[in-house]
Scaffold this active site. Sequence first.
Site, PDB file in Angstrom:
ATOM      1  N   LYS B  76       4.724  26.117  -5.958  1.00 35.67           N
ATOM      2  CA  LYS B  76       5.436  27.086  -5.066  1.00 35.67           C
ATOM      3  C   LYS B  76       5.804  25.585  -3.933  1.00 35.67           C
ATOM      4  O   LYS B  76       5.227  24.569  -3.229  1.00 35.67           O
ATOM      5  CB  LYS B  76       4.818  28.061  -3.978  1.00 35.67           C
ATOM      6  CG  LYS B  76       4.982  28.752  -3.080  1.00 35.67           C
ATOM      7  CD  LYS B  76       4.339  29.257  -2.503  1.00 35.67           C
ATOM      8  CE  LYS B  76       4.836  30.342  -1.438  1.00 35.67           C
ATOM      9  NZ  LYS B  76       3.863  31.551  -0.805  1.00 35.67           N
ATOM     10  N   SER B 151       4.883  36.145  -1.033  1.00 32.09           N
ATOM     11  CA  SER B 151       6.159  35.043  -0.608  1.00 32.09           C
ATOM     12  C   SER B 151       6.058  34.435  -1.707  1.00 32.09           C
ATOM     13  O   SER B 151       6.973  33.399  -1.260  1.00 32.09           O
ATOM     14  CB  SER B 151       5.862  34.481   0.666  1.00 32.09           C
ATOM     15  OG  SER B 151       4.318  33.798   0.320  1.00 32.09           O
ATOM     16  N   SER B 175      -0.116  37.814  -0.778  1.00 30.22           N
ATOM     17  CA  SER B 175       1.513  36.449  -0.676  1.00 30.22           C
ATOM     18  C   SER B 175       1.633  36.008  -2.710  1.00 30.22           C
ATOM     19  O   SER B 175       2.454  35.514  -3.313  1.00 30.22           O
ATOM     20  CB  SER B 175       2.079  35.295  -0.275  1.00 30.22           C
ATOM     21  OG  SER B 175       2.740  35.557   1.139  1.00 30.22           O
TER      22      SER B 175
END
Lengths: 480, 478
Positions: B76, B151, B175
């Site tokens: 990420k 997210s 997330s």
Amino acid sequence: MNSKYEVVIGLEVHAQLLTETKAFCGCSTKFGNPPNSNVCPVCLGQPGVLPVLNKKVIEYTMLMGFATNCKIKERSVFARKNYFYPDMPKGYQITQYEEPICEHGYIDIEFKDGSKKRLGITRIHIEEDAGKSIHDQAYETLVDVNRCGVPLMEIVSEPDMRSPEEAVLYLTKIKQFVQYLGICDGNMEEGSLRCDANISIRLKGETKLGTKTEIKNMNSFKNVEKALQYEIERQIDLIEDGVKIVQETLLWDADLNMSAPMRSKEEAHDYRYFPEPDLMPVIVSESWKAEAKKKMPELPDLRRERFITEFSLPKYDADILTQSKPVADYFEEVIKYTKEYKTASNWVMGDVLKTLNELKIDITEFSISAENLGKLINLIGNGTISGKIAKEVFPDMLEGNKDPEIVIKEKNLVQISDTSAIEKIIDEILKANEKEVNEYLEGKEKVFGFFVGKTMRETKGKANPKIVNDILRSKLDGLK
Amino acid sequence: MVNYKNHSEKLQKLKSGELSLEDNVKFFLSEIDKNKKLNAFNFVFSDFALEQAKTVQGKIKNNTNGKLAGMVVAIKDVLSLKDKPTACSSKILKDYIAVYTSTAVQKLIDEDAIIIGKTNCDEFAMGSSNENSAFGAVLNPVDNQRVPGGSSGGSAVAVAAGLCDVSLGTDTGGSIRQPASFCGVYGLKPTYSRVSRYGLTAFASSFDSIGPFSHSVEDAAKVLEVISGKDEKDSTSLNVEVPNYSAELTNIDKKYKIGIPKEYFGEGLNEEIKKAIEDVVAKLKSSGFEIVDINLPHNEYTIATYYILTTAEASSNLARYDGARYGFRSNDAATLLDMYNNSRSEGFGKEVKRRIMLGTYVLSAGYYDAYYKKAQKARRLIKNDFDLAFKNVDLIIAPASPTLPFKIGEKSEDPLEMYLGDIYTTSANLAGIPGISVPVANSEEGLPIGMQILANQFDELKLLKTSYFIQNEILKNN
């Protein structure tokens, strides 16, 4: 000061701790390195970095807590103080807020007349220093982050001081403590010890506090005294004129000898303190406390008492010698080489301190080693030279820590203790000054000094004064 | 080209020569290229990945390879990798190059995993749909009209669409678990303090956790055992022994007692999701697991508590992006204050600004006690609920999301409704406990449904064993 009024002062002192590395990263705290060289991702506030507490910072603060009779809290908590400034890379300062490490302490100050007063310490907490913004470029501001994250200890007093004198005595004591503990160099001019004052005025007998102002930027003891005096007068004038005091922060200007308010925009901060989620609460166990306590050095009051009892020094001497730890350390070094304690004290308090003052240096930079000063004192004691001659030897020793024996030899300053040689000189003097001899014989005792002076002049001060005295006395009295 | 079920199989094929690591990496690179419209990646490290492949292939040949040799991992874009960008999907860090490597990523590299690129996400990990990104929205590979969740949407998609073997995401309030459920992959959020946060760009420091997305429970276990453990650089990481998850995984020696919190199955939960989970629970029961009803009475406070505390921390964590030292600086600034205002106004997206303002508000003098302090107390009560529950049960089963993947743009104008989507996931972060989203079914429309399992702190092994049982015993029979 108008005697109707009473002044109330509290001080906040920031002391830069002498740890080798910063409070929350492994960077060096060394002063004077090139700008932005003592830095790493952590103190530069790069994305994703985390603080790791330097344990030494806790230990040092504990020592100050012990020295100031504080309660060391078992649990204390770091907090974030949020505000924007270019020399603060994270946009917040790590500090302690609701739960500081030390609380409820006091120190005793002593006035010139020997009377004492106890001043309360509210709290001592730990925080990190900010970097430095350098604005003196033509059109740019430069930032040096080296100081960012250097550990600071903030000592907050109770509003217990009633005069600038008390404030200075308090500050002197704080400085003495941090130096004795070896946790801060105590240099106000260089900013390793910084002081802000809260000050208010009230009518004598009033128990409610008046509106206070805060004064910053006082970078010497003298400035603290001057700034406080200035503020007291300013506030009294306002009150006398019926004007209300406004709570504000003032900056002391040492060049203009006056203070001026900081722009209100800069102080209208809401710091939005909250517990620092990146650090665990600090837990000080009983055993850690005990461990730290073992590292407590002898504090100035005890050392002073010891100087009086162990070396039979007058209180006055002990006071001056123990004022600063390095001076006291130097004195104790000197007396490793001589047993003439009082003479050693006279020399350190006198010529040594005078020289430091003249050269504007610290005793740690003083050229004469304790060993050589001790030797000089012994040379007086064993009669090799007189105290007067020693004063001539001393300046020569300053040049590269010269051995006093060599100076004496080179300058041929060895005291004349040879009785027959002195006798010969005295005989000639007596012969040449018949008038004065007669005066002495008629009972004019004062003339005796005249003969001593003559003899010393004749021997260029090298004659052993005791022997001169003895011979003169017996010769003159023999003529009676 | 991907003819292995999990990394152990892959490693065997690499060892036997049946599979070439270089070809494998090339395959993923071409898949990434082909699936560009999904927008899963912010940055792809083609040369870097191929170089690593060569090195690792050599190590495999010499039998000197690490545990994760040849595992192709996407990370990420909030995790630092030295000399590579860390943009956090924000304009304010668009050109920022990391100066150090995060601990979790370094541990992967040390075990010879191959880092193929950085995945898209909501800006600074703030969002539940991956629509808040300066790099554009990420599309759900199952239905391109729909969001992948957030997210860590890019990380979920990268695994779901077969663009890598495994990915790392971060979970502050769901997330990892929610996008895993939206994309039909495994998503594991470890215990807070289990994995070092050093190098994870902070959103909410006391909530953020790093964890894997994977096709299999085995791979999730392997990655977890590599990235876990005390790190001297993260004072909040704890020194708790890390079990050999991947080896112990298969060994279910007892059938756990599972709690079903009635608060998680009430109004607002999509019927298909409810049914799918009830179905799995029924099968677990018939397999010998003990199922009991439990209560988490303070559940109604989770969303409010979560959004007060995380925004408070975020408002402070994001203060460093001020245009002064690195990142975006507005060209339009005459004074220092202008520089701050304009750089931050232009550099941050709408949702990030909304949260900074919320957080600034709740920490303000006069509001601190009413919001922040009260929320801290509520957090303790929520944690107590779980402590109490785990005295009685080993695991808790709940939905990961109240809804199926929704349409792009469907909720983006209504932040409150978006926040309410986190209703089943934020509690784990408030309590600091681990959770996993297991892909258990598809809706009638074919949209993935995830089931969440929660465990007590440091009980990841129970999560993994149960997930493994579901993967191999329950879903196999479907």
